[in-house]
Scaffold this active site. Sequence first.
Site, PDB file in Angstrom:
ATOM      1  N   GLY A   1       0.840  -1.213   0.000  1.00  0.00           N
ATOM      2  CA  GLY A   1       0.000   0.000   0.000  1.00  0.00           C
ATOM      3  C   GLY A   1       0.866   1.251   0.000  1.00  0.00           C
ATOM      4  O   GLY A   1       1.829   1.331   0.748  1.00  0.00           O
TER       5      GLY A   1
ATOM      6  N   ARG B  42       0.940  -5.157  -5.046  1.00  0.00           N
ATOM      7  CA  ARG B  42       1.130  -6.319  -4.170  1.00  0.00           C
ATOM      8  C   ARG B  42       1.342  -7.488  -5.126  1.00  0.00           C
ATOM      9  O   ARG B  42       0.420  -7.873  -5.834  1.00  0.00           O
ATOM     10  CB  ARG B  42      -0.101  -6.542  -3.294  1.00  0.00           C
TER      11      ARG B  42
ATOM     12  N   GLY C 260       5.544  -2.105   3.514  1.00  0.00           N
ATOM     13  CA  GLY C 260       5.061  -2.624   4.787  1.00  0.00           C
ATOM     14  C   GLY C 260       5.518  -4.047   5.051  1.00  0.00           C
ATOM     15  O   GLY C 260       6.504  -4.516   4.460  1.00  0.00           O
ATOM     16  N   ASP C 261       4.796  -4.760   5.895  1.00  0.00           N
ATOM     17  CA  ASP C 261       5.294  -6.073   6.330  1.00  0.00           C
ATOM     18  C   ASP C 261       5.401  -7.091   5.192  1.00  0.00           C
ATOM     19  O   ASP C 261       6.317  -7.901   5.161  1.00  0.00           O
ATOM     20  CB  ASP C 261       4.502  -6.615   7.531  1.00  0.00           C
TER      21      ASP C 261
ATOM     22  N   THR D 109       4.195   2.468   5.429  1.00  0.00           N
ATOM     23  CA  THR D 109       2.802   1.999   5.501  1.00  0.00           C
ATOM     24  C   THR D 109       2.059   2.894   6.479  1.00  0.00           C
ATOM     25  O   THR D 109       2.646   3.330   7.484  1.00  0.00           O
ATOM     26  CB  THR D 109       2.699   0.528   5.970  1.00  0.00           C
TER      27      THR D 109
ATOM     28  N   ASP E  77      -0.104   1.880   8.447  1.00  0.00           N
ATOM     29  CA  ASP E  77      -0.606   1.062   9.566  1.00  0.00           C
ATOM     30  C   ASP E  77       0.247   1.137  10.839  1.00  0.00           C
ATOM     31  O   ASP E  77      -0.210   0.765  11.912  1.00  0.00           O
ATOM     32  CB  ASP E  77      -0.707  -0.406   9.138  1.00  0.00           C
TER      33      ASP E  77
ATOM     34  N   ASP F 250       2.594  -0.806  11.754  1.00  0.00           N
ATOM     35  CA  ASP F 250       2.585  -2.161  12.320  1.00  0.00           C
ATOM     36  C   ASP F 250       3.904  -2.900  12.112  1.00  0.00           C
ATOM     37  O   ASP F 250       3.935  -4.123  11.996  1.00  0.00           O
ATOM     38  CB  ASP F 250       1.424  -2.970  11.708  1.00  0.00           C
TER      39      ASP F 250
ATOM     40  N   ARG G 244      -5.304  -2.339   9.189  1.00  0.00           N
ATOM     41  CA  ARG G 244      -5.196  -3.801   9.073  1.00  0.00           C
ATOM     42  C   ARG G 244      -5.317  -4.441  10.453  1.00  0.00           C
ATOM     43  O   ARG G 244      -6.304  -4.195  11.136  1.00  0.00           O
ATOM     44  CB  ARG G 244      -3.872  -4.171   8.389  1.00  0.00           C
TER      45      ARG G 244
ATOM     46  N   GLU H 110     -10.375  -1.226  11.601  1.00  0.00           N
ATOM     47  CA  GLU H 110     -10.920  -2.218  10.648  1.00  0.00           C
ATOM     48  C   GLU H 110     -10.547  -3.646  11.037  1.00  0.00           C
ATOM     49  O   GLU H 110     -11.246  -4.588  10.683  1.00  0.00           O
ATOM     50  CB  GLU H 110     -10.435  -1.918   9.228  1.00  0.00           C
TER      51      GLU H 110
END
Length: 324
Positions: A16, A77, A107-108, A131, A133, A135, A177, A226
Site C-alpha cells: 500500500g 502487491r 510494509g510487512d 505503511t 498502519d 505495524d 489492518r 478495521e
Amino acid sequence: MYTTEIKHIGVFTSGGDSPGMNAALYAIAKTAEAKGIKVTGIRKGYEGLIDGDFTTLKSHDLQKKVQRGGTMLKTARSKRFMEPEGRNKALQTLLTNNIDALIAIGGDGTFRGLLAFSELCNLPFIGIPGTIDNDISGTDYTLGFDSAVNTAIENIDKIRDTAESHNRVFIVEVMGRDSGYIAIHSGLSTGADAILIPESGKDFIYLLDKVKGYNSEDAFLILVSEGDEIGAELVASKIREINANIDLRIARLGHVQRGGNPSAFDRVLGIRMGVEAVERILSGAKNKMVGFLNNQLNLTPFDEVIKQHQVKEELQELLKLFSK
Ligand code: F6P
C-alpha cells in the site's frame, strides 16, 4: 568506511502506498548523486523487479514531489514474487542490469519478500518502513502513519460537527489492518467516547456499559479499527439491542486515509530514512530496515522486523482510561 563495490542501487515502493514515500525517493536519489552512484527506479514494486520495468530517478525531478502523497514509482502487491519462480526471475533482472544493491520502501509484506529474496543471493538489501498502519517492529513510526492519522482526525472532526447537531451515535471505522495504531491515535485526538482496537479484547465490554448510560442528548463517537474482531456492523447491532431507538450511523473513512499531502513529520522522516538507507548500504549493511526508534535512526534485521508489532501496552492503558 564505504564499500567501493556499490555503483548502482535499485529502489522501489511496494504494498500500500503511503504519504512520505516520494520524500524518501528524493533523498535516496539526492544522496546517491552526491556520492556518484547510479540509482534506478523500479516501477510497481516486486512486479517491476521481475519484469525489468525501470525508470531513471533524478533528484531534480523528485524535489517537486516531496509534497505529494502516493508514490511516483507506483506500487503493487505481487503474487508472482511470493513464488520461487518469480524471485529467481527478479534476481536475473538484477544481475543482467548490474544492480549492486536494493532499497525497498513498504510494509510487512514487502519485508517478508525481502527476507525471502535475501536467502537467494548475497546482494545488500535495505528496507524503509512505508505503511500507514504503523505495524512494523523496529520503528516507532512508519512513513505515512502520521499523515494518515492527521487525515483521519480532520474527517472525524467534521463527523463530530454533524453528530453533535443531531445528537447521533457515530461509529467511525479507520484503517490499520491488524493494528489499532490509527484508531487509538485518531480516537484520542478527537475525544472519542470509545476506541476499539484489535489488540484489546475487553474494550467492547467498556463500550456497552458506556452506551447504557448514553442519554441521546449529545454526540457519541466510537472509533473502530478495521481489524477489530467485533467490527462496525456488529457494534451497531449490539448497541441497537441495548436501545432500539438510538439514532446511529456508520462512517468508513477508507482509502482517503492513504492519500493526501504528507505531514511535515512524514516528509522529514522520509528524507532522513532515505539518506540513512544509502549511507548504510555504502557502509556495508545488508538485510536490515532503517527505522526511527527512541528518537533516532537505527537498523533492525529483516527477521525481527516481520515479528508482530502491537499497540504499546502504555497506549492500551490510556485506552482503558479514556473509554470509561
Ligand atoms: O496496509 C495499508 C492498508 O491501507 C491497510 O490499512 C488496509 O487494510 C489495506 O492497506 C487496504 O489495501 P487495498 O488498498 O489493497 O485495499
